[in-house]
Design a protein around this motif. Structure first.
Motif, mmCIF file in Angstrom:
data_model
loop_
_atom_site.group_PDB
_atom_site.id
_atom_site.type_symbol
_atom_site.label_atom_id
_atom_site.label_comp_id
_atom_site.label_asym_id
_atom_site.label_seq_id
_atom_site.Cartn_x
_atom_site.Cartn_y
_atom_site.Cartn_z
ATOM 1 N N MET A 96 0.859 -1.116 0.094
ATOM 2 C CA MET A 96 0.089 0.203 0.449
ATOM 3 C C MET A 96 0.956 1.247 0.191
ATOM 4 N N ASN A 97 1.681 1.459 0.862
ATOM 5 C CA ASN A 97 2.511 2.433 0.697
ATOM 6 C C ASN A 97 3.420 2.750 -0.825
ATOM 7 N N ASP A 98 3.536 1.412 -1.221
ATOM 8 C CA ASP A 98 4.398 1.833 -2.458
ATOM 9 C C ASP A 98 3.235 2.152 -3.220
ATOM 10 N N MET A 126 0.708 3.810 -2.778
ATOM 11 C CA MET A 126 -0.090 5.759 -2.069
ATOM 12 C C MET A 126 0.448 6.593 -3.001
ATOM 13 N N SER A 127 2.572 5.684 -2.706
ATOM 14 C CA SER A 127 3.018 7.246 -1.980
ATOM 15 C C SER A 127 3.848 6.893 -3.889
ATOM 16 N N LEU A 128 3.243 5.921 -4.627
ATOM 17 C CA LEU A 128 4.582 5.798 -6.062
ATOM 18 C C LEU A 128 6.047 5.266 -5.948
ATOM 19 N N ILE A 136 3.563 8.776 15.298
ATOM 20 C CA ILE A 136 3.236 9.792 16.413
ATOM 21 C C ILE A 136 1.683 9.864 16.194
ATOM 22 N N ARG A 137 1.522 9.724 15.412
ATOM 23 C CA ARG A 137 0.075 10.473 15.023
ATOM 24 C C ARG A 137 -0.811 9.817 15.644
ATOM 25 N N ASN A 138 -0.226 8.509 15.701
ATOM 26 C CA ASN A 138 -1.499 7.061 16.182
ATOM 27 C C ASN A 138 -1.504 6.812 17.859
ATOM 28 N N LEU A 185 -4.084 19.756 -3.974
ATOM 29 C CA LEU A 185 -3.560 18.142 -4.743
ATOM 30 C C LEU A 185 -3.702 17.449 -3.595
ATOM 31 N N TYR A 186 -3.515 17.701 -2.661
ATOM 32 C CA TYR A 186 -2.655 16.922 -1.696
ATOM 33 C C TYR A 186 -3.782 16.375 -1.513
ATOM 34 N N ASP A 187 -5.250 17.272 -1.345
ATOM 35 C CA ASP A 187 -6.268 16.964 -0.346
ATOM 36 C C ASP A 187 -7.588 16.217 -1.954
ATOM 37 N N VAL A 188 -7.122 16.239 -2.694
ATOM 38 C CA VAL A 188 -8.110 15.842 -4.111
ATOM 39 C C VAL A 188 -7.894 14.369 -3.092
ATOM 40 N N TYR A 189 -6.263 13.940 -3.653
ATOM 41 C CA TYR A 189 -5.580 12.867 -3.535
ATOM 42 C C TYR A 189 -6.188 11.601 -2.254
ATOM 43 N N SER A 190 -5.439 13.088 -1.235
ATOM 44 C CA SER A 190 -6.205 12.147 -0.564
ATOM 45 C C SER A 190 -7.264 11.686 0.183
ATOM 46 N N SER A 247 -9.195 1.638 6.856
ATOM 47 C CA SER A 247 -8.237 2.354 7.770
ATOM 48 C C SER A 247 -7.615 3.885 6.938
ATOM 49 N N TYR A 248 -7.959 2.826 5.218
ATOM 50 C CA TYR A 248 -7.141 4.365 4.947
ATOM 51 C C TYR A 248 -7.857 6.605 4.872
ATOM 52 N N GLN A 249 -9.126 5.907 5.169
ATOM 53 C CA GLN A 249 -9.946 7.154 5.194
ATOM 54 C C GLN A 249 -9.186 7.553 6.912
ATOM 55 N N GLY A 265 6.657 19.655 2.324
ATOM 56 C CA GLY A 265 5.626 19.477 4.170
ATOM 57 C C GLY A 265 4.853 18.777 3.780
ATOM 58 N N ILE A 266 4.103 18.071 2.652
ATOM 59 C CA ILE A 266 3.973 16.587 3.262
ATOM 60 C C ILE A 266 4.006 15.807 4.385
ATOM 61 N N VAL A 267 5.653 16.164 4.690
ATOM 62 C CA VAL A 267 5.952 15.418 5.409
ATOM 63 C C VAL A 267 7.605 16.262 5.751
HETATM 64 C C1 LIG Z 1 -3.577 2.477 8.279
HETATM 65 O O1 LIG Z 1 -2.897 3.912 8.586
HETATM 66 C C2 LIG Z 1 -1.870 4.005 7.244
HETATM 67 C C3 LIG Z 1 -1.284 3.234 6.342
HETATM 68 C C4 LIG Z 1 0.123 2.680 5.329
HETATM 69 O O2 LIG Z 1 -0.274 2.009 4.746
HETATM 70 C C5 LIG Z 1 0.779 3.319 5.260
HETATM 71 C C6 LIG Z 1 0.587 4.990 6.901
HETATM 72 C C7 LIG Z 1 1.825 5.510 6.994
HETATM 73 C C8 LIG Z 1 2.719 5.743 5.778
HETATM 74 C C9 LIG Z 1 3.413 6.074 5.368
HETATM 75 C C10 LIG Z 1 4.364 5.038 5.768
HETATM 76 C C11 LIG Z 1 3.787 6.491 4.278
HETATM 77 C C12 LIG Z 1 3.466 5.843 3.161
HETATM 78 C C13 LIG Z 1 2.655 6.518 2.446
HETATM 79 C C14 LIG Z 1 2.161 7.686 2.015
HETATM 80 C C15 LIG Z 1 2.916 8.622 1.521
HETATM 81 C C16 LIG Z 1 0.753 8.012 1.746
HETATM 82 C C17 LIG Z 1 -0.225 9.133 1.168
HETATM 83 C C18 LIG Z 1 0.354 10.097 0.660
HETATM 84 C C19 LIG Z 1 -0.416 10.860 0.034
HETATM 85 C C20 LIG Z 1 -0.916 12.348 1.467
HETATM 86 C C21 LIG Z 1 0.001 11.564 -1.452
HETATM 87 C C22 LIG Z 1 0.680 12.620 -1.768
HETATM 88 C C23 LIG Z 1 -0.269 13.109 -2.961
HETATM 89 C C24 LIG Z 1 -0.005 14.609 -3.515
HETATM 90 C C25 LIG Z 1 1.606 14.955 -3.339
HETATM 91 C C26 LIG Z 1 -1.067 15.024 -4.062
HETATM 92 C C27 LIG Z 1 -0.439 14.876 -5.283
HETATM 93 C C28 LIG Z 1 -1.175 14.693 -5.903
HETATM 94 C C29 LIG Z 1 -1.139 13.961 -7.517
HETATM 95 C C30 LIG Z 1 -0.135 14.183 -8.175
HETATM 96 C C31 LIG Z 1 -2.030 13.308 -8.405
HETATM 97 C C32 LIG Z 1 -3.357 14.024 -8.085
HETATM 98 C C33 LIG Z 1 -4.627 12.753 -8.299
HETATM 99 C C34 LIG Z 1 -5.700 13.302 -8.508
HETATM 100 C C35 LIG Z 1 -6.031 14.384 -8.902
HETATM 101 C C36 LIG Z 1 -6.877 12.132 -8.238
HETATM 102 C C37 LIG Z 1 -6.358 11.415 -9.783
HETATM 103 C C38 LIG Z 1 -5.842 10.431 -9.847
HETATM 104 C C39 LIG Z 1 -5.649 9.192 -9.835
HETATM 105 C C40 LIG Z 1 -7.092 8.453 -10.239
HETATM 106 C C41 LIG Z 1 -4.158 8.405 -9.825
HETATM 107 C C42 LIG Z 1 -3.636 8.325 -8.877
HETATM 108 C C43 LIG Z 1 -2.376 8.383 -8.988
HETATM 109 C C44 LIG Z 1 -1.295 8.124 -8.013
HETATM 110 C C45 LIG Z 1 -1.021 7.091 -7.502
HETATM 111 C C46 LIG Z 1 0.143 8.988 -8.339
HETATM 112 C C47 LIG Z 1 0.322 9.743 -6.693
HETATM 113 C C48 LIG Z 1 0.868 10.009 -7.105
HETATM 114 C C49 LIG Z 1 1.869 10.640 -5.850
HETATM 115 C C50 LIG Z 1 2.131 10.312 -4.594
HETATM 116 C C51 LIG Z 1 2.876 12.362 -6.588
HETATM 117 C C52 LIG Z 1 3.855 12.414 -5.216
HETATM 118 C C53 LIG Z 1 4.136 13.919 -4.784
HETATM 119 C C54 LIG Z 1 4.903 14.506 -4.920
HETATM 120 C C55 LIG Z 1 6.190 14.610 -5.035
HETATM 121 C C56 LIG Z 1 5.011 16.578 -4.910
HETATM 122 C C57 LIG Z 1 -0.716 4.526 7.798
HETATM 123 O O3 LIG Z 1 -0.170 5.416 8.819
#
Ligand SMILES: COc1cc(O)cc(C/C=C(\C)CC/C=C(\C)CC/C=C(\C)CC/C=C(\C)CC/C=C(\C)CC/C=C(\C)CC/C=C(\C)CC/C=C(\C)CC/C=C(\C)CCC=C(C)C)c1O
Ligand SMILES: C[S@@+](CC[C@H](N)C(=O)[O-])C[C@H]1O[C@@H](n2cnc3c(N)ncnc32)[C@H](O)[C@@H]1O
Length: 327
Positions: free
Chosen positions: A82-84, A86-88, A219-221, A258-263, A280-282, A317-319
């Motif tokens: 999931m981590n790979d 979600m975060s590519l 620590i968030r948890n 973008l982050y909000d929409v993606y999240s 869990s992901y919500q 600042g995402i992290v």
């Molecule tokens: C239950 O609790 C947990 C469960 C877990 O599995 C993990 C954790 C703890 C977390 C970690 C260990 C870290 C790993 C997890 C994450 C990184 C998840 C959190 C990720 C984010 C919040 C994503 C970051 C997203 C952005 C910066 C927004 C940028 C987004 C885009 C460019 C895509 C925008 C997409 C849309 C607006 C919707 C349309 C897209 C699609 C339908 C396709 C889906 C797209 C993708 C898979 C692309 C993903 C792109 C990125 C991640 C880009 C990263 C961004 C930058 C480098 C700026 C835990 O507690």
């Protein structure tokens, strides 16, 4: 130092919230809480029945721990994939950066709290091993009269290949630890590594024991972040370092949108499709929004007694990585 195998077994023997069973005392592990004059815990440690958040839901403090436990019990098997997804893969870079910031030295004793499936621990072992091998090679090249046997010995001693460094992975969730141990076996990590079931708020270790304390996305948890920080301070040696990698507040308005929409629109969907677990992901995305800002968290770390507290934002600042020292 060799990884005491008994600690691994112990982690599965001691169950429940306070995992220290009577008579369950091992070197370096804490036997009991310091007690007040009447045998009670110090007042600051007493649990009050107040409310807190589980994501956007308001719950009692008693409920939160159980709910968090269920989340990670449910996601454990799919956690890494999931981590790979979600975060590519970006979470890997963030974790590497944590290690580069730490720059462990030979002999470093690391405690990785909320260590889950071992990502930080494995990076630590890779780092110290590579560093130690470089040093050994330099020394071997400098020595002229060594026999082949002496050279081979240097290469074969697995324990020594870490230069005495050791990592203790501590997590409250048995399922996460189980996956971590399976990964360790599959990837050949054995020396310098131990796993302990334990709560960040009541660490089962003696005072002044570790050189570095890490907590990544953990620590968030935790229900009482202040208690976890105080515990981090307690178990670190004087001069020891606290490092926390956690989601934080985005400082770029476009990325933030973008982050909000993606999240909110994508992550729970990925959770449902890949892990069969929307909720869990919500919780993940909601808990990120509830976590204090970089500056607020810095103050909390200072309040726990840490000095020279700084932070560095990653990916707008995402992290952020917060750092502090016990001086
Ligand atoms: C239950 O609790 C947990 C469960 C877990 O599995 C993990 C954790 C703890 C977390 C970690 C260990 C870290 C790993 C997890 C994450 C990184 C998840 C959190 C990720 C984010 C919040 C994503 C970051 C997203 C952005 C910066 C927004 C940028 C987004 C885009 C460019 C895509 C925008 C997409 C849309 C607006 C919707 C349309 C897209 C699609 C339908 C396709 C889906 C797209 C993708 C898979 C692309 C993903 C792109 C990125 C991640 C880009 C990263 C961004 C930058 C480098 C700026 C835990 O507690
Ligand atoms: C998102 S995972 C992070 C795992 C790992 N550090 C990583 O970066 O991949 C959060 C971990 O925190 C653990 N956790 C939650 N509350 C905890 C607590 N009070 N004490 C110790 N671990 C806790 C969970 O069991 C889970 O393994």
């Amino acid at each position: 130092m060799a990884a005491p195998r008994s600690w691994v077994l112990w982690s599965f023997c001691c169950r429940g919230r306070s995992r220290l069973l009577p008579g369950c005392r091992l070197p370096g592990l804490r036997s009991s809480w310091p007690r007040g004059p009447l045998g009670a815990r110090p007042l600051s440690q007493e649990k009050r029945a107040t409310e807190t958040h589980f994501g956007f839901e308001t719950v009692s403090e008693e409920e939160k721990g159980g709910k968090v436990y269920q989340v990670f019990e449910s996601v454990a098997k799919k956690y890494d994939v999931m981590n790979d997804m979600m975060s590519l893969g970006i979470h890997r870079v963030w974790k590497d950066l944590l290690l580069w910031k730490m720059r462990p030295f030979p002999g470093t004793q690391l405690l990785d709290v909320a260590g889950g499936t071992g990502d930080i621990a494995f990076r630590f072992l890779n780092y110290v091993q590579a560093q130690h091998q470089r040093k050994e090679k330099r020394q071997l090249r400098a020595q002229q009269n060594l026999s082949w046997e002496e050279i081979a010995k240097k290469y074969q001693n697995e324990e020594d290949s870490l230069g005495g460094s050791h990592v203790m992975v501590c997590d409250i969730n048995k399922e996460m630890l189980k996956i971590g141990k399976q990964k360790a076996r599959a990837q050949g990590y054995k020396a310098g590594l131990a796993w302990v079931l334990g709560d960040a708020e009541e660490l089962p270790f003696d005072d002044d024991k570790f050189d570095v304390y890490t907590i990544a996305f953990g620590i968030r948890n935790v229900t009482h972040i202040d208690r976890a920080l105080q515990e981090a301070h307690r178990v670190l040696k004087p001069g020891g370092r606290f490092l926390c990698l956690e989601f934080s507040q985005v400082n770029n308005p476009l990325v933030s949108r973008l982050y909000d929409v993606y999240s909110f629109q994508v992550i729970p969907v990925l959770g449902e499709v890949i892990a069969g677990d929307w909720k869990s992901y919500q919780y993940l995305v909601e808990s990120i929004r509830q976590f204090p800002s970089q500056e607020e968290f810095k103050e909390m770390i200072e309040d726990a007694g840490f000095q020279k507290v700084t932070y560095e934002n990653l990916t707008s600042g995402i992290v952020a990585i917060h750092s502090g020292f016990k001086l």
